[in-house]
Design a protein around this motif. Structure first.
Motif, PDB file in Angstrom:
ATOM      1  N   VAL A 192       0.845  -1.200   0.000  1.00 45.81           N
ATOM      2  CA  VAL A 192       0.000   0.000   0.000  1.00 45.81           C
ATOM      3  C   VAL A 192       0.881   1.251   0.000  1.00 45.81           C
ATOM      4  O   VAL A 192       0.607   2.216  -0.723  1.00 45.81           O
ATOM      5  CB  VAL A 192      -0.963  -0.012   1.209  1.00 45.81           C
ATOM      6  CG1 VAL A 192      -1.610   1.350   1.422  1.00 45.81           C
ATOM      7  CG2 VAL A 192      -2.017  -1.087   1.034  1.00 45.81           C
ATOM      8  N   GLY A 193       1.943   1.236   0.794  1.00 42.10           N
ATOM      9  CA  GLY A 193       2.855   2.377   0.831  1.00 42.10           C
ATOM     10  C   GLY A 193       3.499   2.644  -0.512  1.00 42.10           C
ATOM     11  O   GLY A 193       3.667   3.794  -0.917  1.00 42.10           O
ATOM     12  N   ILE A 194       3.856   1.579  -1.230  1.00 44.34           N
ATOM     13  CA  ILE A 194       4.471   1.749  -2.550  1.00 44.34           C
ATOM     14  C   ILE A 194       3.446   2.227  -3.568  1.00 44.34           C
ATOM     15  O   ILE A 194       3.709   3.145  -4.350  1.00 44.34           O
ATOM     16  CB  ILE A 194       5.135   0.434  -3.002  1.00 44.34           C
ATOM     17  CG1 ILE A 194       6.360   0.137  -2.135  1.00 44.34           C
ATOM     18  CG2 ILE A 194       5.525   0.488  -4.471  1.00 44.34           C
ATOM     19  CD1 ILE A 194       6.937  -1.238  -2.330  1.00 44.34           C
ATOM     20  N   LEU A 195       2.283   1.603  -3.585  1.00 42.11           N
ATOM     21  CA  LEU A 195       1.268   1.958  -4.581  1.00 42.11           C
ATOM     22  C   LEU A 195       0.719   3.368  -4.386  1.00 42.11           C
ATOM     23  O   LEU A 195       0.439   4.068  -5.356  1.00 42.11           O
ATOM     24  CB  LEU A 195       0.128   0.936  -4.551  1.00 42.11           C
ATOM     25  CG  LEU A 195       0.491  -0.465  -5.066  1.00 42.11           C
ATOM     26  CD1 LEU A 195      -0.658  -1.418  -4.836  1.00 42.11           C
ATOM     27  CD2 LEU A 195       0.888  -0.414  -6.532  1.00 42.11           C
ATOM     28  N   LYS A 196       0.571   3.793  -3.153  1.00 42.65           N
ATOM     29  CA  LYS A 196       0.033   5.125  -2.866  1.00 42.65           C
ATOM     30  C   LYS A 196       1.121   6.196  -2.790  1.00 42.65           C
ATOM     31  O   LYS A 196       0.812   7.357  -2.553  1.00 42.65           O
ATOM     32  CB  LYS A 196      -0.735   5.110  -1.535  1.00 42.65           C
ATOM     33  CG  LYS A 196      -1.945   4.215  -1.523  1.00 42.65           C
ATOM     34  CD  LYS A 196      -3.074   4.890  -2.201  1.00 42.65           C
ATOM     35  CE  LYS A 196      -4.347   4.092  -1.979  1.00 42.65           C
ATOM     36  NZ  LYS A 196      -5.483   4.743  -2.545  1.00 42.65           N
ATOM     37  N   ARG A 197       2.383   5.777  -2.940  1.00 45.12           N
ATOM     38  CA  ARG A 197       3.527   6.674  -2.811  1.00 45.12           C
ATOM     39  C   ARG A 197       3.597   7.332  -1.437  1.00 45.12           C
ATOM     40  O   ARG A 197       3.932   8.519  -1.302  1.00 45.12           O
ATOM     41  CB  ARG A 197       3.510   7.750  -3.885  1.00 45.12           C
ATOM     42  CG  ARG A 197       3.789   7.243  -5.244  1.00 45.12           C
ATOM     43  CD  ARG A 197       3.936   8.385  -6.195  1.00 45.12           C
ATOM     44  NE  ARG A 197       4.342   7.863  -7.490  1.00 45.12           N
ATOM     45  CZ  ARG A 197       4.780   8.606  -8.457  1.00 45.12           C
ATOM     46  NH1 ARG A 197       4.885   9.904  -8.301  1.00 45.12           N
ATOM     47  NH2 ARG A 197       5.131   8.061  -9.591  1.00 45.12           N
ATOM     48  N   TRP A 198       3.278   6.564  -0.449  1.00 50.23           N
ATOM     49  CA  TRP A 198       3.354   7.027   0.928  1.00 50.23           C
ATOM     50  C   TRP A 198       4.718   6.648   1.480  1.00 50.23           C
ATOM     51  O   TRP A 198       4.887   5.590   2.086  1.00 50.23           O
ATOM     52  CB  TRP A 198       2.247   6.429   1.777  1.00 50.23           C
ATOM     53  CG  TRP A 198       0.880   6.911   1.454  1.00 50.23           C
ATOM     54  CD1 TRP A 198       0.530   7.993   0.720  1.00 50.23           C
ATOM     55  CD2 TRP A 198      -0.344   6.305   1.865  1.00 50.23           C
ATOM     56  NE1 TRP A 198      -0.829   8.118   0.655  1.00 50.23           N
ATOM     57  CE2 TRP A 198      -1.391   7.082   1.354  1.00 50.23           C
ATOM     58  CE3 TRP A 198      -0.654   5.196   2.615  1.00 50.23           C
ATOM     59  CZ2 TRP A 198      -2.723   6.778   1.578  1.00 50.23           C
ATOM     60  CZ3 TRP A 198      -1.975   4.886   2.841  1.00 50.23           C
ATOM     61  CH2 TRP A 198      -2.997   5.683   2.320  1.00 50.23           C
ATOM     62  N   ARG A 199       5.670   7.498   1.287  1.00 46.19           N
ATOM     63  CA  ARG A 199       7.017   7.201   1.759  1.00 46.19           C
ATOM     64  C   ARG A 199       7.075   7.113   3.271  1.00 46.19           C
ATOM     65  O   ARG A 199       7.892   6.379   3.812  1.00 46.19           O
ATOM     66  CB  ARG A 199       7.987   8.262   1.249  1.00 46.19           C
ATOM     67  CG  ARG A 199       8.182   8.180  -0.231  1.00 46.19           C
ATOM     68  CD  ARG A 199       9.189   9.171  -0.708  1.00 46.19           C
ATOM     69  NE  ARG A 199       9.318   9.047  -2.153  1.00 46.19           N
ATOM     70  CZ  ARG A 199       9.852   9.957  -2.913  1.00 46.19           C
ATOM     71  NH1 ARG A 199      10.309  11.074  -2.376  1.00 46.19           N
ATOM     72  NH2 ARG A 199       9.932   9.763  -4.199  1.00 46.19           N
ATOM     73  N   TRP A 200       6.213   7.857   3.953  1.00 42.26           N
ATOM     74  CA  TRP A 200       6.179   7.813   5.405  1.00 42.26           C
ATOM     75  C   TRP A 200       5.772   6.430   5.907  1.00 42.26           C
ATOM     76  O   TRP A 200       6.047   6.078   7.061  1.00 42.26           O
ATOM     77  CB  TRP A 200       5.233   8.876   5.963  1.00 42.26           C
ATOM     78  CG  TRP A 200       3.816   8.753   5.474  1.00 42.26           C
ATOM     79  CD1 TRP A 200       3.275   9.346   4.381  1.00 42.26           C
ATOM     80  CD2 TRP A 200       2.775   7.955   6.048  1.00 42.26           C
ATOM     81  NE1 TRP A 200       1.955   8.972   4.230  1.00 42.26           N
ATOM     82  CE2 TRP A 200       1.620   8.117   5.256  1.00 42.26           C
ATOM     83  CE3 TRP A 200       2.698   7.136   7.152  1.00 42.26           C
ATOM     84  CZ2 TRP A 200       0.424   7.489   5.534  1.00 42.26           C
ATOM     85  CZ3 TRP A 200       1.494   6.505   7.435  1.00 42.26           C
ATOM     86  CH2 TRP A 200       0.377   6.693   6.621  1.00 42.26           C
TER      87      TRP A 200
END
Length: 130
Positions: A53-61
């Motif tokens: 999910v972090g990779i797909l949404k570009r949520w680096r945090w």
């Protein structure tokens, strides 16, 4: 006589202090390879979902801390010393298996591999190549 009666009424299973320090709960029973793999698979799945999910949404945090956590757990599993007296005692008491470190390392490498595949697929789809 009263002490003997009280001791028999409130008797519980004894377990080694080394198991208590290792975080093992006696109610869960002895640790086997199957239970070790099942427990690690659950955490591996949770970390894989969060990382994807972090990779797909570009949520680096979200992606970076999860990646670092997973890498740390792999290193922790690889750093087990099979000749450590505490680990040997835990294996003898049944609150750890001989391959716990290897199982932990493998289960935490899987989210990193799947995250790499997700990132590569996302990059490939974004660039429009097949």
């Amino acid at each position: 006589m009263a002490i003997v009666i009280v001791c028999f009424l409130y008797a519980t299973n004894g377990y080694a202090e080394v198991c208590d320090k290792g975080g093992w709960n006696p109610a869960s029973g002895p640790i086997t390879i199957t239970s070790e793999i099942a427990g690690s698979a659950v955490w591996s799945l949770i970390i894989t979902i969060l990382l994807s999910v972090g990779i797909l949404k570009r949520w680096r945090w979200l992606a970076w801390p999860i990646t670092l956590l997973s890498m740390g757990m792999v290193l922790l599993g690889l750093s087990d010393d099979p000749e450590d007296p505490a680990i040997l005692s835990m294996i003898a008491e049944g609150c750890r298996t001989g391959s716990s470190g290897l199982i932990m390392s493998i289960s935490f490498v899987m989210p990193l591999l799947i995250g790499t595949v997700v990132a590569a697929l996302k990059s490939r789809l974004k660039s429009g190549t097949k």
